[in-house]
Design an enzyme around this catalytic site. Structure first.
Site, PDB file in Angstrom:
ATOM      1  N   ASN A  66      16.707   3.024  48.978  1.00 56.83           N
ATOM      2  CA  ASN A  66      16.797   3.065  47.571  1.00 56.83           C
ATOM      3  C   ASN A  66      16.837   1.874  46.921  1.00 56.83           C
ATOM      4  O   ASN A  66      17.168   0.763  47.313  1.00 56.83           O
ATOM      5  CB  ASN A  66      18.227   3.762  47.268  1.00 56.83           C
ATOM      6  N   LYS A 107      32.919  20.782  32.601  1.00 62.95           N
ATOM      7  CA  LYS A 107      31.850  20.183  33.050  1.00 62.95           C
ATOM      8  C   LYS A 107      32.451  19.008  34.013  1.00 62.95           C
ATOM      9  O   LYS A 107      31.636  18.586  34.945  1.00 62.95           O
ATOM     10  CB  LYS A 107      30.922  19.517  31.915  1.00 62.95           C
ATOM     11  N   GLU A 110      22.905  16.882  24.566  1.00 64.51           N
ATOM     12  CA  GLU A 110      24.128  16.213  24.900  1.00 64.51           C
ATOM     13  C   GLU A 110      24.194  14.716  24.184  1.00 64.51           C
ATOM     14  O   GLU A 110      25.001  14.282  24.042  1.00 64.51           O
ATOM     15  CB  GLU A 110      24.234  15.952  26.235  1.00 64.51           C
TER      16      GLU A 110
END
Length: 391
Positions: free
Chosen positions: A33, A371, A164
């Site tokens: 990564n 959420k 959002e």
């Protein structure tokens, strides 16, 4: 030992590493990564609006993955599929017997002039933080000059990220108005979108739109932006100009550009996979997360890419690697969505979820805590109890 290479530490890559670490097979697993951390991509908009800080959405990879997983921090520059090698920017090439390709997403601008080089994007922690600094610079300049044009923001798109983001920006308006000494109505935030949260019932989408409008957001529905300029955007068939000091481009995503470079049969850098997440021409490769395209057997269309489905894809792919190495039948991919949640800032939102077999549609103040609970669950799915408690 069998060399397994995992590319990308998003939802799919992290979940694959967690399940691979639990495998009883003799595997040598390496995760690659470019950053030393995993981040919650669903919360990037909060960093861009300044309602959150990067540290709250990041998870250190070395702390999060098992000691059985070797971690290499580097950038993938190409995949040599014939040689079973991945070329890295700094560490040469890595060999693999089996590859889990979870390289993630990039913004999709559809070739719109100015979208790539002028508009702000929300695709990683760095550019989200840069976005916030751009907003702060405009506010500070306004405080010096009192030029109200500096207080104008355009948001292109009507999907999750767009809405959002608007919720977080709307929440910030009163704070910014007080700190930088302007009337709340002086800040003009406009969303230009061909549609509005099409994945929700109209009743709940309408609630979201009216809620944001009550907080000062203006919507231009049905418009398509044809150009982004330094001082605004051009939209619609009549080429209308909307002034904007800052433009956010949140109108879509695509897979990682490495997919095309490496010769995958792809569309917008997403690769259609078999129902065991593998490829027919390269069965030792599993494509998961935002670079994969998985067909919904009921609709015949590809599932939308989400963190939720990425976790399921990764789990299925690891099961199928185990089945292959043990000469067992492949495990067919099955996806049952837990639902969809869209926040509208810290104090409201809409949700369409399946909870313990019960289908619920919710709106209002109950949604943001829901959420957050889903984020906790995702952290547990990716790394375990420690990550869940720390998040």
């Amino acid at each position: 030992m069998t060399d397994v290479l995992v590319l990308g530490a998003g939802y799919a890559g992290m979940r694959a590493c967690k399940v691979l670490a639990k495998s009883k097979l003799d595997l040598n697993v390496t995760l690659v990564n470019k950053n030393s951390y995993h981040y919650d991509a669903t919360a990037l908009h909060t960093v861009a609006a300044g309602t959150n800080v990067p540290e709250n959405i990041e998870m250190d990879i070395r702390d999060a993955v098992s000691d059985k997983i070797k971690f290499v921090q580097d950038t993938v520059v190409d995949i040599n599929r014939e040689k079973n090698e991945v070329d890295l920017a700094e560490n040469g090439s890595l060999h693999f017997d089996y590859l889990f390709n979870a390289l993630g997403f990039e913004p999709e601008t559809f070739g719109t002039p100015g979208a790539d080089d002028i508009a702000l994007k929300i695709s990683n922690v760095d550019n989200a933080l840069e976005d916030y600094h751009t907003i702060l610079a405009a506010l500070e300049k306004y405080q010096e000059t009192k030029d109200k044009s500096l207080l104008s923001i355009a948001v292109v798109g009507g999907g999750f990220t767009s809405i959002e983001l608007l919720g977080e920006l709307a929440y910030q308006i009163p704070k910014w108005a007080k700190k930088y000494e302007f009337a709340k109505d002086d800040m003009k935030i406009t969303c230009i979108a061909p549609g509005f949260l099409p994945m929700f019932d109209k009743k709940y989408a309408d609630y979201a739109q009216k809620y944001l409008e009550s907080k000062g957001i203006t919507f231009i529905m049905g418009g398509k932006v044809s150009e982004v300029k330094t001082d605004g955007v051009i939209y619609g068939d009549d080429k209308i100009f909307l002034p904007a000091n800052i433009t956010f481009w949140t109108a879509g995503v695509r897979g990682n550009k490495i997919m095309a470079k490496a010769g995958y049969d792809q569309h917008r850098d997403r690769v259609a996979v078999n129902d065991d997440m593998s490829l027919s021409d390269f069965p030792n490769e599993y494509i998961i997360g935002d670079v994969s395209a998985v067909k919904d057997p009921e609709s015949g269309r590809m599932y939308p890419t989400t963190g939720q489905i990425s976790i399921v894809e990764a789990t299925n792919a690891v099961k199928n690697l185990e089945a292959r190495l043990q000469n067992k039948q492949p495990v067919k991919f099955v996806y049952n969505s837990l639902g969809t949640v869209c926040s509208l800032g810290p104090y409201s939102g809409i949700a369409d979820i399946n909870l313990l077999g019960v289908h619920l549609k919710l709106k209002g103040i109950i949604v943001p805590p829901l959420k957050h609970a889903i984020f906790k669950r995702s952290a547990f799915e990716l790394s375990g109890l420690k990550a869940s408690l720390q998040s």
